[in-house]
Motif scaffolding. Sequence first.
Motif, PDB file in Angstrom:
ATOM      1  N   ASP A   1       0.836  -1.203   0.000  1.00  0.00           N
ATOM      2  CA  ASP A   1       0.000   0.000   0.000  1.00  0.00           C
ATOM      3  C   ASP A   1       0.872   1.254   0.000  1.00  0.00           C
ATOM      4  OD1 ASP A   1      -2.318  -1.530   0.138  1.00  0.00           O
ATOM      5  OD2 ASP A   1      -2.390  -1.448   2.331  1.00  0.00           O
ATOM      6  N   THR A   2       1.895   1.252   0.836  1.00  0.00           N
ATOM      7  CA  THR A   2       2.795   2.402   0.924  1.00  0.00           C
ATOM      8  C   THR A   2       3.548   2.613  -0.390  1.00  0.00           C
ATOM      9  OG1 THR A   2       3.073   2.111   3.312  1.00  0.00           O
ATOM     10  CG2 THR A   2       4.779   3.355   2.160  1.00  0.00           C
ATOM     11  N   ALA A   3       4.016   1.513  -0.985  1.00  0.00           N
ATOM     12  CA  ALA A   3       4.741   1.620  -2.253  1.00  0.00           C
ATOM     13  C   ALA A   3       3.857   2.202  -3.346  1.00  0.00           C
ATOM     14  CB  ALA A   3       5.275   0.256  -2.670  1.00  0.00           C
ATOM     15  N   ALA A   4       2.592   1.766  -3.402  1.00  0.00           N
ATOM     16  CA  ALA A   4       1.666   2.290  -4.415  1.00  0.00           C
ATOM     17  C   ALA A   4       1.362   3.765  -4.162  1.00  0.00           C
ATOM     18  CB  ALA A   4       0.382   1.473  -4.411  1.00  0.00           C
ATOM     19  N   ARG A   5       1.179   4.094  -2.906  1.00  0.00           N
ATOM     20  CA  ARG A   5       0.898   5.494  -2.557  1.00  0.00           C
ATOM     21  C   ARG A   5       2.089   6.392  -2.908  1.00  0.00           C
ATOM     22  NH1 ARG A   5      -0.882   4.353   1.948  1.00  0.00           N
ATOM     23  NH2 ARG A   5       0.981   4.631   3.221  1.00  0.00           N
ATOM     24  N   ASN A   6       3.290   5.929  -2.618  1.00  0.00           N
ATOM     25  CA  ASN A   6       4.484   6.716  -2.936  1.00  0.00           C
ATOM     26  C   ASN A   6       4.670   6.884  -4.433  1.00  0.00           C
ATOM     27  OD1 ASN A   6       5.040   6.970  -0.214  1.00  0.00           O
ATOM     28  ND2 ASN A   6       6.570   5.343  -0.185  1.00  0.00           N
ATOM     29  N   ALA A   7       4.262   5.878  -5.205  1.00  0.00           N
ATOM     30  CA  ALA A   7       4.396   5.942  -6.660  1.00  0.00           C
ATOM     31  C   ALA A   7       3.238   6.692  -7.303  1.00  0.00           C
ATOM     32  CB  ALA A   7       4.484   4.531  -7.236  1.00  0.00           C
ATOM     33  N   GLY A   8       2.187   6.946  -6.532  1.00  0.00           N
ATOM     34  CA  GLY A   8       1.022   7.650  -7.070  1.00  0.00           C
ATOM     35  C   GLY A   8       0.242   6.830  -8.069  1.00  0.00           C
ATOM     36  N   VAL A   9       0.122   5.507  -7.830  1.00  0.00           N
ATOM     37  CA  VAL A   9      -0.548   4.630  -8.785  1.00  0.00           C
ATOM     38  C   VAL A   9      -1.674   3.861  -8.099  1.00  0.00           C
ATOM     39  CG1 VAL A   9       1.503   4.389 -10.209  1.00  0.00           C
ATOM     40  CG2 VAL A   9       1.091   2.740  -8.380  1.00  0.00           C
ATOM     41  N   ALA A  10      -2.606   3.401  -8.899  1.00  0.00           N
ATOM     42  CA  ALA A  10      -3.716   2.572  -8.414  1.00  0.00           C
ATOM     43  C   ALA A  10      -3.426   1.108  -8.730  1.00  0.00           C
ATOM     44  CB  ALA A  10      -5.015   2.997  -9.076  1.00  0.00           C
ATOM     45  N   ILE A  11      -3.620   0.240  -7.747  1.00  0.00           N
ATOM     46  CA  ILE A  11      -3.427  -1.194  -7.954  1.00  0.00           C
ATOM     47  C   ILE A  11      -4.688  -1.762  -8.602  1.00  0.00           C
ATOM     48  CG2 ILE A  11      -3.090  -3.419  -6.806  1.00  0.00           C
ATOM     49  CD1 ILE A  11      -1.552  -1.906  -4.606  1.00  0.00           C
ATOM     50  N   THR A  12      -4.555  -2.253  -9.824  1.00  0.00           N
ATOM     51  CA  THR A  12      -5.707  -2.799 -10.550  1.00  0.00           C
ATOM     52  C   THR A  12      -5.625  -4.309 -10.742  1.00  0.00           C
ATOM     53  OG1 THR A  12      -4.629  -2.298 -12.662  1.00  0.00           O
ATOM     54  CG2 THR A  12      -6.134  -0.628 -11.763  1.00  0.00           C
ATOM     55  N   TYR A  13      -4.431  -4.889 -10.615  1.00  0.00           N
ATOM     56  CA  TYR A  13      -4.249  -6.336 -10.728  1.00  0.00           C
ATOM     57  C   TYR A  13      -3.310  -6.820  -9.620  1.00  0.00           C
ATOM     58  CZ  TYR A  13      -6.232  -6.756 -15.478  1.00  0.00           C
ATOM     59  OH  TYR A  13      -7.061  -6.771 -16.563  1.00  0.00           O
ATOM     60  N   VAL A  14      -3.620  -7.991  -9.105  1.00  0.00           N
ATOM     61  CA  VAL A  14      -2.738  -8.714  -8.187  1.00  0.00           C
ATOM     62  C   VAL A  14      -2.599 -10.128  -8.738  1.00  0.00           C
ATOM     63  CG1 VAL A  14      -2.382  -9.545  -5.836  1.00  0.00           C
ATOM     64  CG2 VAL A  14      -3.526  -7.341  -6.211  1.00  0.00           C
ATOM     65  N   ALA A  15      -1.368 -10.613  -8.867  1.00  0.00           N
ATOM     66  CA  ALA A  15      -1.146 -11.923  -9.490  1.00  0.00           C
ATOM     67  C   ALA A  15      -0.269 -12.799  -8.617  1.00  0.00           C
ATOM     68  CB  ALA A  15      -0.501 -11.752 -10.866  1.00  0.00           C
ATOM     69  N   GLU A  16      -0.620 -14.083  -8.584  1.00  0.00           N
ATOM     70  CA  GLU A  16       0.196 -15.092  -7.907  1.00  0.00           C
ATOM     71  C   GLU A  16       0.913 -15.935  -8.957  1.00  0.00           C
ATOM     72  OE1 GLU A  16       0.497 -15.059  -4.749  1.00  0.00           O
ATOM     73  OE2 GLU A  16      -1.394 -14.410  -3.826  1.00  0.00           O
ATOM     74  N   THR A  17       2.212 -16.121  -8.771  1.00  0.00           N
ATOM     75  CA  THR A  17       2.909 -17.062  -9.644  1.00  0.00           C
ATOM     76  C   THR A  17       2.590 -18.495  -9.243  1.00  0.00           C
ATOM     77  OG1 THR A  17       4.908 -16.985  -8.252  1.00  0.00           O
ATOM     78  CG2 THR A  17       4.810 -15.479 -10.129  1.00  0.00           C
ATOM     79  N   HIS A  18       2.301 -18.712  -7.959  1.00  0.00           N
ATOM     80  CA  HIS A  18       1.939 -20.047  -7.481  1.00  0.00           C
ATOM     81  C   HIS A  18       1.327 -19.929  -6.096  1.00  0.00           C
ATOM     82  CE1 HIS A  18       5.936 -19.221  -5.860  1.00  0.00           C
ATOM     83  NE2 HIS A  18       5.880 -20.254  -5.055  1.00  0.00           N
ATOM     84  N   ILE A  19       0.655 -21.003  -5.674  1.00  0.00           N
ATOM     85  CA  ILE A  19       0.151 -21.083  -4.301  1.00  0.00           C
ATOM     86  C   ILE A  19       1.340 -21.424  -3.419  1.00  0.00           C
ATOM     87  CG2 ILE A  19      -1.401 -22.284  -2.728  1.00  0.00           C
ATOM     88  CD1 ILE A  19      -2.855 -20.505  -4.689  1.00  0.00           C
ATOM     89  N   HIS A  20       1.832 -20.443  -2.713  1.00  0.00           N
ATOM     90  CA  HIS A  20       3.144 -20.512  -2.075  1.00  0.00           C
ATOM     91  C   HIS A  20       3.227 -21.556  -0.972  1.00  0.00           C
ATOM     92  CE1 HIS A  20       4.140 -16.809  -4.185  1.00  0.00           C
ATOM     93  NE2 HIS A  20       2.918 -16.419  -3.868  1.00  0.00           N
TER      94      HIS A  20
END
Length: 459
Positions: A37-56
Amino acid sequence: MEVVVVETTQLGDRSYLVHDGSVALVIDPQRDTDRVDTAARNAGVAITYVAETHIHNDYVTGGLVLARDHNARYLVNAADSVAFEREPVVPGQAFKVGRLSVKAVATPGHTHTHLAYVVSDPDPGAGVRQAVFSGGSLLYGSVGRTDLIASEDTAGLAHDQYASVRRLVAEAAPDAVLYPTHGFGSFCSIGPASRIPASTIGEQAATNHALTDPDEDHFVRHLLANITAYPSYYAHMSPLNSHGPGPAVLDIPESVEPAELERRLEDGEWVVDLRNRVAFAASHLRGSVAFEYGTGSSFTSYLGWVLPWNQPLTLLGAHDDVEKAIRDLARIGIDSPDAAVGGDPKELAPGISLVSYPRTDWTGMVRARTPGDTVLDVRRTEEFAASHVKGAVNVPLHELLLRMEQLPDVRTWVHCTSGYRAGVAASLLHKAGRDVVLIDAAFREASGAGVELASAAPA
């Protein structure tokens, strides 16, 4: 394209925020999503996708919570059986994140349903033109281990891994920047993993043994020969992730009252002292054990590996250490431990006696050890095989609680590579009433102090 790395050094993992200046894709987020959340806020961007490479297998994901918090599309392989709503993604599927083009690539090996993501920017400017997010597939210098699913699947997954990294390289340009999730000192890598901080697809194609070995069978034999033990808590991660983990609870609880802490110690519950091993050896509450906080990745991995899963846990330590430890443990599914916060153990439980045990170096052991004593090496079996104190007994730290009764009840000099694991082991032995001496010294210093070393005979 800009890539923001969210590092979790304690587990040897990285999460990624990938964006075009306006919208972002998050790859493999850890459970404590406030950092993303902090990284997105600092970059001024909206998170529209979240992806998993695998079920960890090595940590609890924050993907579901993050996607819900941001009303983002949550990408999980369509072949994964999960108990929550997500957007099923299949190999070869392509989609857009702002101006970025994203393609899912089948990369089985670390798991059967593993995916990697190739992200391209048609107008990179000064940013990255193409990036490959390889999860636990292609790592820096090696690949993700293939023995986390089932023993009968390990060899087949190793063959899959050999093919997968080649498929992934074929999908990307040589100058594409490689961003693995695992491999930064984590137990999820296998083989001669590199400690380099960054790499490209071209560099890995030229140097990674998984890509330079022309003989698939030879590669698989080499990979299987290098399989080592991994933390027992891994077994609990995939079921938690498949069920859909909730948000991490990171608040410090009310400090346990002295009388209650005394009861827990008297009853033999797991009370973990977070102070450094020097302070613990010199004075600690009888019945407590030492898992020193603040030493890189050791605390989380070894506490989750050594102590029995899902038993009551109480942390003792300064406010900052307790706060950080709670965050770290939440990442592996150990939720809401109790805590007694303070710098002086005696003030936390005045009714419990303070005890201690000796701490020394290799020279001290040479001078004071007697013929009837035991030298206990708590390193892993492959470390012991490479070189060890002549006559020493090897019980890896993660096996100590199960094998303690096999050890003779005599004075025991315990050591590891640097002192961290030995500090934990000494505390476990002392809690069990053993006569223990902590060798708090680097193993590489042993021969210089006059300690005779040996190694396992070649097979």
